[in-house]
Design a protein around this motif. Structure first.
Motif, mmCIF file in Angstrom:
data_model
loop_
_atom_site.group_PDB
_atom_site.id
_atom_site.type_symbol
_atom_site.label_atom_id
_atom_site.label_comp_id
_atom_site.label_asym_id
_atom_site.label_seq_id
_atom_site.Cartn_x
_atom_site.Cartn_y
_atom_site.Cartn_z
ATOM 1 N N GLY A 148 39.169 44.865 58.828
ATOM 2 C CA GLY A 148 39.308 45.556 57.553
ATOM 3 C C GLY A 148 40.121 46.833 57.597
ATOM 4 O O GLY A 148 40.285 47.475 56.565
ATOM 5 N N LYS A 359 41.508 37.490 48.570
ATOM 6 C CA LYS A 359 40.343 38.196 48.045
ATOM 7 C C LYS A 359 39.529 38.803 49.179
ATOM 8 O O LYS A 359 39.051 39.941 49.082
ATOM 9 N N ALA A 360 39.367 38.051 50.276
ATOM 10 C CA ALA A 360 38.622 38.578 51.420
ATOM 11 C C ALA A 360 39.325 39.800 52.013
ATOM 12 O O ALA A 360 38.671 40.782 52.390
ATOM 13 N N GLU A 363 38.695 42.860 49.910
ATOM 14 C CA GLU A 363 37.344 43.391 50.082
ATOM 15 C C GLU A 363 37.205 44.144 51.391
ATOM 16 O O GLU A 363 36.521 45.168 51.460
ATOM 17 N N ARG A 364 37.879 43.667 52.456
ATOM 18 C CA ARG A 364 37.746 44.304 53.763
ATOM 19 C C ARG A 364 38.592 45.562 53.877
ATOM 20 O O ARG A 364 38.146 46.586 54.389
ATOM 21 N N ARG A 366 40.367 47.533 51.510
ATOM 22 C CA ARG A 366 40.345 48.622 50.532
ATOM 23 C C ARG A 366 41.616 49.458 50.672
ATOM 24 O O ARG A 366 41.594 50.628 51.061
ATOM 25 N N ALA A 384 40.577 39.844 41.302
ATOM 26 C CA ALA A 384 40.319 40.485 42.597
ATOM 27 C C ALA A 384 41.051 41.822 42.697
ATOM 28 O O ALA A 384 40.527 42.787 43.265
ATOM 29 N N ASP A 387 39.036 44.370 40.718
ATOM 30 C CA ASP A 387 37.846 44.799 41.475
ATOM 31 C C ASP A 387 38.237 45.752 42.603
ATOM 32 O O ASP A 387 37.536 46.738 42.865
ATOM 33 N N ALA A 388 39.361 45.466 43.278
ATOM 34 C CA ALA A 388 39.804 46.327 44.385
ATOM 35 C C ALA A 388 40.136 47.722 43.885
ATOM 36 O O ALA A 388 39.832 48.725 44.547
ATOM 37 N N ARG A 391 36.916 49.671 43.459
ATOM 38 C CA ARG A 391 36.142 50.000 44.661
ATOM 39 C C ARG A 391 36.685 51.229 45.368
ATOM 40 O O ARG A 391 35.921 52.040 45.899
#
Length: 622
Positions: A148, A359-360, A363-364, A366, A384, A387-388, A391
């Motif tokens: 990530g 998408k993964a 999420e990892r 950022r 996605a 959402d990113a 976050r």
């Protein structure tokens, strides 16, 4: 204040790393595990002084478990060559202090860093091992995504069949003719150095239950005849990529402090401190281990060998393959991070987009910088991206292949900290006569911090262009309209003043003299670069610039693709507010030698005309 977690010499606590005195450390997902032989060497010296293993009067579970870790470690400290370490233990005094300091200076050229005078029983050890490569490996030009985070890496990326570095990189597993189950057990590479007495092994393998089990698994797979097998060398279509390890940490073992000893001759004595410091650097030049321990009063298929998942770094003494240091890397906490965090989403080699993987990654990672190079964004990816943005703050965003519907949907994201935005619509839309309405799509975006806006290959109608350029934020410093289609006439470029704008580049088919005349009053003395390109422009645009006395900060002025005459050149040469201009470019087809001579006598520092050896560089921001 007592610390249960390791920390850096600067005082930063490491929450994703565990350090132990024995190799029996359990391996947990997302947690690094580190062991170094310096602790075992310090305990070996202490046990020689005590005449046997250390034992405490009480049987506290934590202390018992820690001593069991040391005892269970199968590394025979006596097998470590003396040239790698200094170790001593006795009652503290000037003689012991002088002995330790002199030995460290003589062997390593440096004094101890965690050695402090204190009365009572004292044990100390220092390990220093250099494993340097005869020729450096390649440093990666692009960061590697690991757990990530983006980190710097090294390896073998550019090499020929006769590259001598291939002989310094021995692949112990897997080989091309081995079955799938061998490939599933991961890869093991040995990097040979100038010191024949040490071995450096990097293994990207599934973890065992403990660090010891993983070390044993890797040591058991090291091939004694590796150099004789043709598959031990990388082929030119294969790749090795390893993250740069950069750790320097301290660990205090509180379970061994402030407990009464039961050893004869030392009954009732206590240790006030038990501390270990481990420094390990692994990069394209080799590996270097520095560690201290003090206990006392106070101180067939192509092999893609890319370590983008947990891996083991193992430094061994070649004689007996005795471990010197073992590091299981699960997170980027112990790696050299690349900054800022950048994520690039694009189609794969098969021209397909793996939305789930994208998408993964979002999420990892950022990311602070996000680049999306996809023709027509799927709805799932748009969601996605939204959402990113919610976050973590995204400061740079590049969207290629964007359509108006996706751009409009993205307005639901959080873009308050976005400073850099690059939009390139899907160019195939124009082939079917469609126009991307960027103005309407961007209407819902809130961009209070935007400093750079790049619009590339955009087709804008009258109303859309006027709305877009009339709503640019006051924070904007750099504006690029590149290879775009905009309406002819001044209406589209109207709007409020842009006093903070430093760089304006307009390369648009619809750009004409009237539009330039309309935009000049919106600019201020902060403007340093002005670049204009259109077949509809004439020398009249240059005359307007020569009259715009408020543009006193101009340092670079470029005209491309239109007619220029003597009047324009002479007007620019005689404009006092342009005396600081450092670079001027213009078409010379209709300019006389007399006008050029007048320009050359002007106070400009640099003049460029077609045919000269020096030309304009790419001054695009970002």
């Amino acid at each position: 204040m007592p610390r249960s977690r390791p920390w850096t010499p600067e005082g930063r606590e490491l929450v994703e790393t565990r350090v132990g005195l024995g190799l029996g450390l359990p391996l947990e997902p997302g947690v690094n595990a580190l062991w170094c032989v310096s602790g075992a060497l310090g305990f070996a010296a202490l046990e020689r002084t005590l005449g046997g293993p250390l034992c405490f009067a009480d049987e506290a579970p934590e202390a018992t478990a820690t001593l069991a870790e040391v005892a269970a470690s199968r590394d025979d400290a006596a097998a470590i060559a003396e040239r790698y370490y200094v170790a001593a233990a006795d009652r503290w005094g000037p003689e012991l202090d002088a002995t330790i300091r002199a030995a460290c200076l003589a062997r390593f050229g440096r004094e101890p860093s965690i050695l402090a005078p204190a009365p009572g029983l004292f044990a100390y050890s220092q390990v220093h091992v250099r494993h340097r490569f005869a020729q450096p490996f390649d440093r990666s030009t692009e960061p590697l995504l690991f757990a990530g985070d983006f980190v710097h890496a090294f390896g073998l990326f550019w090499f020929a069949d006769d590259d001598p570095r291939l002989d310094a990189c021995m692949v112990h597993a897997p080989y091309h003719d081995e079955p799938d189950e061998v490939w599933a057990r991961g890869w093991i590479v040995e990097l040979l150095g100038e010191d024949p007495g040490t071995r450096l092994v990097v293994a990207c393998v599934p973890p065992g239950a403990t660090l010891a089990a993983t070390v044993d698994e890797v040591r058991g797979r090291l091939r004694p005849d590796v150099g004789a097998h043709p598959d031990a060398r990388l082929r030119t279509d294969e790749r090795l990529e390893i993250p740069i390890v950069d750790l320097d940490l301290c660990q205090r073992y509180e379970a061994l402090t402030d407990r009464p000893l039961a050893n004869p001759g030392f009954v009732g004595e206590r240790f006030a401190e038990c501390i270990q410091r481990v420094g390990l650097r692994l990069d394209e030049n080799g590996a270097e281990l520095r560690s201290e321990f003090a206990m006392g009063g106070s101180a067939g298929r192509r092999r893609r060998l890319v370590a983008d998942r947990p891996f083991l770094v193992l430094l061994l003494q070649r004689d007996g393959d005795v471990p010197l240091v073992a590091a299981w890397i699960e997170s980027a906490e112990l790696l050299e991070r690349a900054s800022p965090r950048r994520l690039r989403i694009r189609r794969g080699d098969d021209d397909r987009l793996d939305v789930s993987a994208a998408k993964a990654s979002l999420e990892r990672v950022r990311p602070e910088r996000l680049e999306v190079h996809v023709d027509l964004l799927p709805v799932a990816l748009v969601d996605a991206l939204i959402d990113a943005s919610r976050r973590s703050p995204i400061r740079r965003l590049e969207l290629r292949g964007i359509d108006d519907l996706s751009l409009e949907r993205l307005a639901a994201g959080s873009w308050a900290e976005l400073t850099w935005l690059h939009l390139e619509p899907d160019r195939y839309l124009s082939l079917y006569g469609e126009t991307v309405s960027l103005s309407a799509a961007l209407a819902g975006w809130e961009l209070p911090a935007l400093e750079t806006l790049i619009l590339e290959h955009c087709d804008l109608d009258d109303a859309g262009a006027a709305e877009l350029f009339g709503s640019l934020p006051a924070s904007l410093h750099h504006l690029f309209v590149l290879y775009a289609k905009v309406p002819a006439g001044p209406a589209w470029i109207a709007g409020p003043a842009m006093p903070a704008l430093e760089h304006l580049e307009l390369r648009a088919d619809g750009l004409d003299d009237a539009a330039v005349e309309r935009v000049l009053p919106r600019l201020g003395p902060a403007l340093a670069t002005l670049e204009l390109e259109s077949k509809h422009l004439s020398g009249a645009a240059a005359l307007r610039i020569a009259e715009a006395t408020h543009l006193s900060g101009l340092r670079r002025l470029t005209f491309t693709g239109f007619a220029f005459d003597d009047a324009a050149v002479i007007a620019l040469a005689g404009a006092p507010h342009l005396a600081g201009l450092e670079f001027l470019r213009f078409p010379t087809a209709r300019v006389s030698a007399h006008a050029i001579e007048i320009l050359e006598r002007s106070p400009y520092l640099r003049v460029w005309v077609p045919g000269m050896s020096h030309g304009p560089g790419d001054h695009r921001a970002g």
